[in-house]
Each structure stands twice: as structure tokens, then as C-alpha cells.
Design a protein around this motif. Structure first.
Motif, PDB file in Angstrom:
ATOM      1  N   TYR A 257       1.016  -1.558   0.120  1.00 61.68           N
ATOM      2  CA  TYR A 257      -0.206  -0.070   0.401  1.00 61.68           C
ATOM      3  C   TYR A 257       1.044   1.428  -0.123  1.00 61.68           C
ATOM      4  CZ  TYR A 257      -3.353   3.721   1.397  1.00 61.68           C
ATOM      5  OH  TYR A 257      -4.096   4.600   1.300  1.00 61.68           O
TER       6      TYR A 257
ATOM      7  N   SER B  64      -5.747  -0.064  -2.918  1.00 57.21           N
ATOM      8  CA  SER B  64      -7.097  -0.743  -2.329  1.00 57.21           C
ATOM      9  C   SER B  64      -6.994  -1.246  -0.896  1.00 57.21           C
ATOM     10  CB  SER B  64      -7.446  -2.394  -3.464  1.00 57.21           C
ATOM     11  OG  SER B  64      -6.665  -2.466  -4.181  1.00 57.21           O
TER      12      SER B  64
ATOM     13  N   CYS C 261      -8.423   7.586 -10.629  1.00 51.16           N
ATOM     14  CA  CYS C 261      -8.776   6.234 -11.802  1.00 51.16           C
ATOM     15  C   CYS C 261      -9.594   6.331 -12.377  1.00 51.16           C
ATOM     16  CB  CYS C 261      -8.120   5.093 -11.532  1.00 51.16           C
ATOM     17  SG  CYS C 261      -6.574   5.603 -10.718  1.00 51.16           S
ATOM     18  N   LYS C 262     -10.487   6.197 -10.968  1.00 52.49           N
ATOM     19  CA  LYS C 262     -12.564   5.962 -11.717  1.00 52.49           C
ATOM     20  C   LYS C 262     -13.620   6.632 -12.647  1.00 52.49           C
ATOM     21  CE  LYS C 262     -12.821   3.305  -6.485  1.00 52.49           C
ATOM     22  NZ  LYS C 262     -13.853   3.923  -5.454  1.00 52.49           N
TER      23      LYS C 262
ATOM     24  N   ARG D 271      -4.447  -6.412  -3.155  1.00 55.62           N
ATOM     25  CA  ARG D 271      -3.332  -5.791  -4.208  1.00 55.62           C
ATOM     26  C   ARG D 271      -2.015  -6.615  -3.879  1.00 55.62           C
ATOM     27  NH1 ARG D 271      -2.672  -2.898   1.760  1.00 55.62           N
ATOM     28  NH2 ARG D 271      -4.588  -1.562   2.298  1.00 55.62           N
TER      29      ARG D 271
ATOM     30  N   GLU E  83      -3.096   0.825  -8.535  1.00 54.23           N
ATOM     31  CA  GLU E  83      -3.910   1.242  -8.014  1.00 54.23           C
ATOM     32  C   GLU E  83      -4.681   0.878  -7.147  1.00 54.23           C
ATOM     33  OE1 GLU E  83      -8.551   1.964  -9.391  1.00 54.23           O
ATOM     34  OE2 GLU E  83      -7.424   1.771 -10.969  1.00 54.23           O
ATOM     35  N   LYS E  84      -4.107  -0.615  -7.550  1.00 56.27           N
ATOM     36  CA  LYS E  84      -4.176  -1.829  -7.391  1.00 56.27           C
ATOM     37  C   LYS E  84      -3.372  -2.146  -5.473  1.00 56.27           C
ATOM     38  CE  LYS E  84      -4.572  -4.896 -11.238  1.00 56.27           C
ATOM     39  NZ  LYS E  84      -4.284  -6.466 -12.066  1.00 56.27           N
TER      40      LYS E  84
ATOM     41  N   ASP F 247      -6.532   8.381  -1.973  1.00 54.61           N
ATOM     42  CA  ASP F 247      -8.028   8.994  -1.817  1.00 54.61           C
ATOM     43  C   ASP F 247      -8.488   9.574  -2.899  1.00 54.61           C
ATOM     44  OD1 ASP F 247      -8.154   7.290   0.234  1.00 54.61           O
ATOM     45  OD2 ASP F 247      -8.456   9.314   1.263  1.00 54.61           O
TER      46      ASP F 247
ATOM     47  N   ARG G 163      -6.947   7.748  -6.703  1.00 59.32           N
ATOM     48  CA  ARG G 163      -8.383   6.337  -6.830  1.00 59.32           C
ATOM     49  C   ARG G 163      -9.353   6.702  -7.069  1.00 59.32           C
ATOM     50  NH1 ARG G 163      -7.292   3.626  -1.545  1.00 59.32           N
ATOM     51  NH2 ARG G 163      -8.780   5.081  -1.476  1.00 59.32           N
ATOM     52  N   HIS G 164      -9.614   8.226  -6.543  1.00 60.81           N
ATOM     53  CA  HIS G 164     -10.861   8.369  -7.589  1.00 60.81           C
ATOM     54  C   HIS G 164     -10.488   9.503  -9.156  1.00 60.81           C
ATOM     55  CE1 HIS G 164     -14.274  11.238  -8.247  1.00 60.81           C
ATOM     56  NE2 HIS G 164     -13.430  12.517  -8.172  1.00 60.81           N
TER      57      HIS G 164
END
Length: 869
Positions: free
Chosen positions: A706, A775, A741-742, A781, A771-772, A735, A738-739
Motif C-alpha cells: 500500500y 486498494s 482512476c475511477k 493488492r 491503483e491496485k 484517495d 483512486r478517485h
């Protein structure tokens, strides 16, 4: 003398003619050099005098050894010696197009008027340099062996005469060579099939036309097998346990007495004897435990050579396909996925072998060859386990027809012990005419001391000079039995810390530290961390070091200091900062490290004083280096080590831009063999802290994954992990990334300094793995091996497409896949097809080789460098 030589040559030619017409299937020459009588060795083999095979010898002398070491297997061929003072040649009549075993025996015992320590010489056999400036004395001393055997496999030749030429080199104004025994034996063609080159799925190595040196031959899970029990080919097989890495020994097993090993055909009997296939080493019955470690063997080898690794398998208990399936890794690269012995053979108790080729590069700390087995989790077998019965490693000659490597370096501990032994003994016992028992006692003491030194140092890659050269005789002793030191946290001092360090790092005095930092002058401060200030200093007059001094008010104190010493003193890796030593004196706690000239990774990303920015390629290379360091901690070290504080300030860069992971004060060893996590108080750095670890206080290596994912986004975006000045949703980089990426708008957060230079396919893979990594749940991960694999892919795409070609991105196909088409500088078309899980490179009509890339660091690479060796 000339008459005798001419007669010998005529004898050899006559033998050659007889042999050429008779064409025997097998024959052997066993020569006891310097002897005038026939002899029999301990295996009952008959040896002949060597004089009839000497065709070119201007000056040779026959000498008897004065002392027979107790470790010698027999007096034949070691107690007689042929001394050469000029170039000399042995000639053997051989059958054309037949491979041969060549074994050279050396016993560097004192000889009248000839000191073997002065003997340096080369040997050329069949046009191949098998030894160069070889010192049997230095080699025997470094390996603590009384005698040395070197075994080679010579490739077929159309000639009916095979010449072995011995050439003395000058040493201390003396030039001579010696040999005690020569074996030349026909052998079956064991190298017919090409071996796939590990890391290059479209390339293989044809060993059939090469000469090879036998480096290691091991009966895995079994005992020593002598020459007389080896299918008639006089090979020797040794115990594998000295080469096992770490505490994971696995378990040994033996076939049921009612079962019989069933060779698939008569030729298969030549590959290894029944005793090899009748025993095995596996990981053990605990499937859960087996998924958390590799069964690993480590070998020291010569750099800049290609090696053929032969693995022998025979399933002794499983009977169906997909019961036991495992992956094979060689030097941290995937050699075989989903290996299933039953699928290969069709039945239990049927032997099979698999060949792989790997090139070992000349880099500090990397002159090793690792073989590892791990259960294939993706195959979902009935048992998570792996098995191996035998292992052979052969060195292939290079393009200059050379097989010779350097002489090994005796350890300093051995040299000092030998000097003390000589000083403490009566001078008459150590002179050439002295008492043989005195020599035996001295040799025995030195061997015992070196045995201890070897047990302590064998598993520390990159530690000093080459203490173990490539050889195929057993090297007894290993570090796997050493347990983690215990200590009382309330009472410890320099002696306790030295014990924890295991003698692998230095104890500095406070006066040395003050002298090296000019009494902790503030002008020498190069950083400030949780432990305290870091100074640039000098030790031993010229060696630059980084000196970390504890701050009495720091929250990191005695425990972190002790942990750092215990962890780093026993770790040596190219991508881990090396701990040189420590100082515990008065109230001071000081750690001394290698100096990293270019500072932290963070300084090169967004430091306010930054003058130039790292290119995308440089950033990838640094990430790959750090990933290798973490991968080693998780899977390659003696125990699984969780760093617990991975961040850009703990990734340092040396003057060559090599990344190294640092600061092990918060590291933890674990998990236990019966657990999959460590329960511990939460520690780390906010912004990088694993949320699952924070919630549950259960630490695993996925916590490091992570943190490293945050580092990857930090490298991509050029911003800190936490930035309170930004809007609330953007404060945490993990955070926010990740946002993005989505929402598929990662482009918006890329560092503007590199935004236009990143290859899109490589970027896609980089972002996917980052991104993984971040997680929320650890199970989602990837392991560091997968992270490393994808980063290598991104780098090689970047190098091959941006550095060598002009990229033209194609449109999506009807199936949704997006191919990238490009042309190399020479006009060749290169196609890359990616489906999100893997990518394939296809090259058409290449007329000019691409510039060769040093692929010594390739690990789990999906992208294949098209340059052939």
C-alpha cells in the motif's frame, strides 16, 4: 628426451588409427600423472601412467607428494604429481563427434623444491580455455579443501586427436604448473535439446555445440552419491542442504521400497541415477504455510557467463494431474509457470528433467544464481507444494571459447587464523622438510575456522570480496540454523549490539564519529528524520558515510536503534542501504550507513529548491530499484521482513541513480509460520499508512505494498502524499488518485514536467498496478513480484518505443483491445497488443539490431527485449 617424445607421439597416433576403425561406443583414460605404475582408486577404478600421452613436454618432472591429507579419497591419483616448467601437451585418441567428460585433479601439497603457492597456469582442452591463471593452492585454501577437482564437458570435434595443453604462468619470477590426475571419458549427449533463456520467451540456448563446466551437481533431499553408483559415468552427486536459503528447509522424502523408478527409455538412465530420483525435497504438508515462502537454493557463480540449470523431477507420491503444481523461478525471473510433474511424465515414479538457461551479469552483489520453487496458486492444485529431486548447474563457454573464471579470495578471517597458527607452531613443523602431522594440524585448524566463517557469511550477498568461487565440490556449513538473537530490552550495551549484528557491521567509537563529523558540525547536516539528524561524514580518512544520530527527545529510541542494527546488519542487497556500523557510547546512539550522494527520492520530485526534474524513465528506474529492495525483504531474506515505513524520504539515490530502501527502525519480522499477519501497535507515516493495518492492527507485507502504491502516485503526480492546503477531497494523494482512476481522468494529475513524455501503454500498466497497490483491502493488492513485473514492463515499453522508435498509437479494434504500432529506426515494424492482463511484442522484418539493453535487472518481465545475445 626427443626420442621418447617422438615414440609417445607415434603411440598416440597408432591408438587413434585403431580407435577410428574400431569405433567403440565408450572408452576412458584415467591417468595418474607423474607415476610410473598402475594404480587403483577407492572406487576400484584402474589408473594408468601418463607419460605415453605426453606429446609436447620440453621439461616435466615426476614428484611424489610428501604428505597424504586424511580427506583425500585415495592415494591415487593424488600422491604422484607431474610438474611442468614449460608449455606441455597431452594427446588422446578419440572418436570423432563424441562428447567427453574431462576431469582435472589437483592436490596442492608441498613438493620438494616446488611450492604449489607459486604455481599459476592455464589449461586449454580441445581449443577451449578451461582454466586461466589458475592457482590450485589459493582455490583449495579459499574452499578449505585439500584437493580440487574440475569437471568439464567438451563438445564433439571432427578431430581424432584431443589435445590438452598446460601453460605455466609467471608468478614471483617462477613459472611452473602441476597436475595430479586426468580423466577423459566418453559421455552420452546430455545436451541435445535447446534450453529456453529465462526472461526471453522467444529465445533459447543450444548447449550441444558448447563446452561446459560442471559447477554444482546435487542430489536434492538425498545423500552423497559416489562415482561408482552413477550409471557408469563416474559423476559425483552432493547433498543440497548447504545451498538452501533461509530457514525454509522444507521436508525430504523417499520413494516407497515397493515402488520402482521407471525410466521412460534406456537413454533416460544416463541423465541421473536411480538414487537421485528416489529421494526429493518438498515444501511440506502445510498448504497455508507453503503459500508464504519459496523453497530456495543460492549458488555463487562467475559473472558474465550463461548457465544451464537442469532440474530433475520424479513424482514419488502424487498420481493425478493438478495435484501438485508449482512455479519455477531462476534469479527472480519466471522460468516455468504451473509445472506439474505428472502432466510431464503421465505417471508417478517416472523421471523427467527440465533445462533453463540464464545469463549472470557482472554487478556487485549479483554474482549469484538463485533457484526457487513456489506453489502455483492460480492453478488451484489439490496441495500447495513443490518438489525437486536433483539439480545441476553448468557454465557455458563464452564467445571467446573461454570457461575460466577468477581464483577465489580466501576470507580475511582464514588468512588471520593461518598466520596465528604458523606463529604459534614450531617453525620446523611448517617448513617443507617439517613434520607432516604439524601441517595436518595447521590445515585442520584453518579449515575449522573457515567453516565457522563460512556458516556466518555464506548467505550475505555482496559482502566484501569473492569468498567462494564457482566450484562443484560441496561447501559445508550454512546460516540457516542461526536463530534471531534474543535480548533484554532493559539492559544492553555495545557487546549485546555487536552480538545482534552477528559480526557483520562495525562498532565505531564516539571519537571516530566526532572526528568524521567535525564534532557534529551543523554544516554537515544533510537531513533530519524521526530518529534525529543525519550528517555527512568521513571514516577511515576518505570513506564518505551518512551518520544518523539519535535525538534524545525523539519518539524513536532504543527499540528502533536496536531493530535497525539487527535487521540491516544481516541484509546485503543492491537496493537496500548498507549499514556499515554503529556507535553506542555514553548516551549516544549512532548509526553509520553508505553515503547516498543524491539524497532522497522526494528531493527530486517536488523539493522547493529543485533545479531540474527527473525524466519519466529515471522515475521508473528508481521505482523498480525500490521495488526490488522491498521484494527481497518480503521473499528473499532469511525471514519475511515488513518495512512498515515505505515513503519517498526513505528511498535514497546514489551517485549512479541507483535506488536503495533505507530506515528500518520500524521494521518487523514475520509473520509467524502459523499466521498470515503480525499483530502490532500501528506505526508508520500518515499519508502512506495502510488503512486496513490502521483499522485492524494486523501487519502484513501488503501494508508495504500500500505504502509503495502511494510512492508510485507521488512519482507520477509530483506532489506529496498529504497536502492540507488542497481541497478536502485532494488532501490524501491515495484517495484522490483512486478517485481519478475511477473517473478515467488520471491525465489531469500527472506531473506537468513529464506529462508529454510518457508512453500511453506503459502509463496504463503503471497506473493499473499503482491503483491496485492502494486498494483498501490487502487481499486485493498484488505481491511485490507483480508490482515489479509491471514496472519493468512500463520501463521497457518506454525505452523501446520512445528511445528507439517513433510511436503511433492505433485505434481500438472491434474486440476493444488497443494495439500500438511503431517503427524502429531501421524501419522494422513493432506491434504491441495489450488486453489489460498481458502484452505481447511482435517484430517484423528487422534488419538491424536494436541497441542492446542491459537486462541484468529484468525481473518477471512480460516485455521481451528483441535483442539476441
Amino acid at each position: 628426451m626427443m626420442n621418447i617424445t617422438n615414440c609417445s607421439f607415434v603411440f598416440v597416433l597408432l591408438n587413434a588409427l585403431i580407435l577410428a576403425y574400431s569405433k567403440p561406443e565408450s572408452y576412458s583414460f584415467l591417468l595418474t600423472c607423474g607415476s610410473s605404475l598402475d594404480g587403483e582408486d577407492s572406487d576400484g577404478r584402474q589408473w594408468k601412467p601418463d607419460d605415453k600421452f605426453l606429446t609436447l613436454s620440453n621439461n616435466s618432472i615426476s614428484i611424489k607428494s610428501q604428505f597424504q591429507d586424511p580427506s583425500l579419497p585415495s592415494s591415487v591419483p593424488y600422491m604422484s604429481t607431474r610438474i611442468f616448467t614449460s608449455e606441455s601437451t597431452y594427446s588422446f585418441p578419440v572418436s570423432p563427434s563424441t562428447r567427453h567428460w574431462l576431469r582435472l585433479h589437483f592436490y596442492p601439497s608441498p613438493y620438494p623444491e616446488f611450492d604449489p603457492t607459486n604455481a599459476l597456469f592455464s589449461v586449454v582442452a580441445g581449443g577451449v580455455t578451461v582454466l586461466n591463471n589458475f592457482s590450485a593452492s589459493i582455490t583449495a585454501k579459499a574452499l578449505t579443501q585439500a584437493y580440487i577437482v574440475r569437471e568439464f564437458s567438451l563438445s564433439p570435434s571432427p578431430d581424432k586427436i584431443l589435445n590438452i595443453t598446460i601453460v605455466p604462468s609467471w608468478n614471483n619470477n617462477i613459472s611452473f604448473a602441476f597436475v595430479n590426475g586426468i580423466e577423459l571419458i566418453t559421455m552420452p549427449d546430455l545436451f541435445k535439446e535447446p534450453a529456453p533463456l529465462v526472461g526471453f520467451s522467444d529465445q533459447s540456448i543450444d548447449a550441444q555445440s558448447s563446452a561446459l563446466q560442471t559447477m554444482f551437481r546435487l542430489n536434492v533431499g538425498g545423500q552423497y552419491i559416489g562415482a561408482t553408483n552413477d550409471s557408469g559415468w563416474s559423476r559425483t552427486w552432493y547433498d543440497d542442504s548447504p545451498y538452501l536459503f533461509g530457514a525454509a528447509f522444507g521436508v525430504t522424502s523417499e520413494t516407497n521400497k515397493s515402488d520402482e523408478i521407471q525410466y521412460p527409455n534406456d537413454k533416460a538412465k544416463n541423465f541421473a541415477p536411480i538414487d537421485v530420483y528416489s529421494t526429493a525435497r518438498s515444501m511440506g504438508p502445510d498448504s497455508k504455510l507453503n503459500q508464504n515462502f519459496n523453497l530456495t537454493w543460492v549458488f555463487e557463480v562467475d559473472a558474465n557467463f550463461t548457465y544451464l540449470v537442469r532440474l530433475h523431477f520424479c513424482e514419488l507420491y502424487q498420481t493425478r494431474i493438478n495435484q501438485r503444481v508449482f512455479n519455477i523461478f531462476i534469479n527472480n525471473q519466471t522460468a516455468q509457470e504451473a509445472g506439474d510433474v505428472i502432466a510431464w511424465t503421465g505417471s508417478k515414479n517416472v523421471p523427467v528433467y527440465k533445462d533453463f538457461a540464464v545469463y549472470v551479469y557482472d554487478k556487485p552483489g549479483e554474482e549469484e544464481l538463485w533457484v526457487a520453487l513456489h506453489p502455483s496458486v492460480d492453478s488451484k492444485p489439490e496441495v500447495y507444494d513443490a518438489i525437486l529431486n536433483g539439480l545441476e548447474i553448468f557454465k557455458l563457454n563464452d564467445s571467446k571459447r573461454n570457461l575460466a573464471g577468477p581464483n577465489p579470495m580466501p576470507s580475511q578471517m582464514l588468512i588471520e587464523a593461518e598466520l596465528k597458527t604458523k606463529a604459534g607452531s614450531k617453525s620446523s613443523t611448517l617448513k617443507r622438510e617439517g613434520n607432516a602431522l604439524g601441517i595436518a594440524a595447521a590445515f585442520g585448524f584453518v579449515a575449522a575456522v573457515c567453516f565457522v566463517a563460512y556458516r556466518r557469511k555464506k548467505r550475505e550477498p555482496g559482502e566484501g570480496g569473492r569468498t567462494l568461487s564457482a566450484n562443484w565440490l560441496p561447501l559445508y556449513g550454512s546460516s540457516h540454523s542461526n536463530k534471531t538473537a534474543s535480548y533484554n530490552s532493559k539492559s544492553y550495551g555495545s557487546s549485546t549490539l555487536s552480538s545482534l549484528a552477528g559480526g557483520f557491521c562495525r562498532h565505531f567509537s564516539l571519537s571516530e564519529i566526532k572526528r568524521g563529523t567535525k564534532n557534529f558540525n551543523e554544516s554537515h547536516v544533510i537531513g533530519i528524520g524521526g530518529f534525529g539528524k543525519v550528517y555527512k561524514g568521513v571514516v577511515d580518512g576518505t570513506t564518505k558515510v551518512a551518520i544518523k544520530r539519535s535525538n534524545p527527545s525523539s519518539e524513536q529510541g532504543v527499540a528502533e536503534f536496536r531493530t535497525e542494527i539487527e535487521m540491516l546488519s544481516k541484509l546485503r542487497h543492491r537496493h537496500l542501504v548498507s549499514l556499515i556500523g554503529f556507535c553506542k557510547e555514553s548516551d549516544e546512539m549512532i548509526l553509520v550507513y553508505d553515503y547516498m550522494a543524491r539524497g532522497t527520492l522526494r528531493e527530486h520530485l517536488y523539493d522547493k529548491n529543485l533545479k531540474s526534474f527527473l525524466s519519466w524513465k529515471q522515475r521508473l528506474e528508481i521505482c523498480i530499484g525500490a521495488a526490488k529492495g522491498l521484494h527481497y525483504l518480503h521473499t528473499g531474506a532469511k525471514y519475511t521482513i515488513i518495512h512498515r515505513d515505505v515513503k519517498t524520504t526513505n528511498i535514497l539515490v546514489d551517485e549512479n541513480w541507483v535506488a536503495k530502501v533505507s530506515d528500518f527502525g520500524l521494521s518487523k519480522t514475520g509473520p509467524d509460520l502459523n499466521q498470515n499477519h503480525v499483530s502490532t501497535v500501528v506505526k508508520g507515516s500518515f499519508g502512506y499508512l495502510d488503512p486496513e493495518y490502521f483499522r485492524r492492527q494486523q501487519l502484513t507485507e501488503k501494508s508495504d505494498v500500500y505504502s509503495f502504491g502511494v510512492v508510485l502516485f507521488e512519482v507520477l503526480c509530483g506532489r506529496p502524499a498529504l497536502n492540507p492546503s488542497l481541497p478536502k477531497e485532494q488532501v490524501s494523494l491515495a484517495d484522490w488518485a483512486r478517485h481519478c482512476c475511477k473517473k478515467a481522468n488520471v491525465e489531469d494529475i500527472i506531473d506537468p514536467h513529464i506529462k508529454g513524455s510518457i508512453n500511453q501503454e506503459g502509463l496504463k500498466k503503471f497506473v493499473e498496478v499503482a491503483e491496485k497497490c492502494v486498494s483498501d483491502h490487502g487481499l486485493e493488492r498484488p505481491p511485490m513480484s507483480d508490482v515489479l513485473w509491471n514496472l519493468e514492463f512500463a520501463l521497457q515499453v518506454q525505452e523501446s518505443l520512445d528511445g528507439e522508435v517513433g510511436l503511433v498509437v492505433g485505434h481500438e479494434n472491434s474486440d476493444g483491445n488497443k494495439p500500438s504500432n511503431a517503427r524502429s529506426k531501421n524501419g522494422s515494424r513493432m506491434d504491441i497488443e495489450c488486453d489489460g492482463e498481458s502484452c505481447k511484442l511482435r517484430i517484423n522484418s528487422s534488419s538491424q539490431d536494436l541497441e542492446e539493453k542491459d537486462s541484468s535487472d529484468v525481473v518477471f518481465s512480460q516485455f521481451i527485449n528483441p535483442q539476441g545475445r
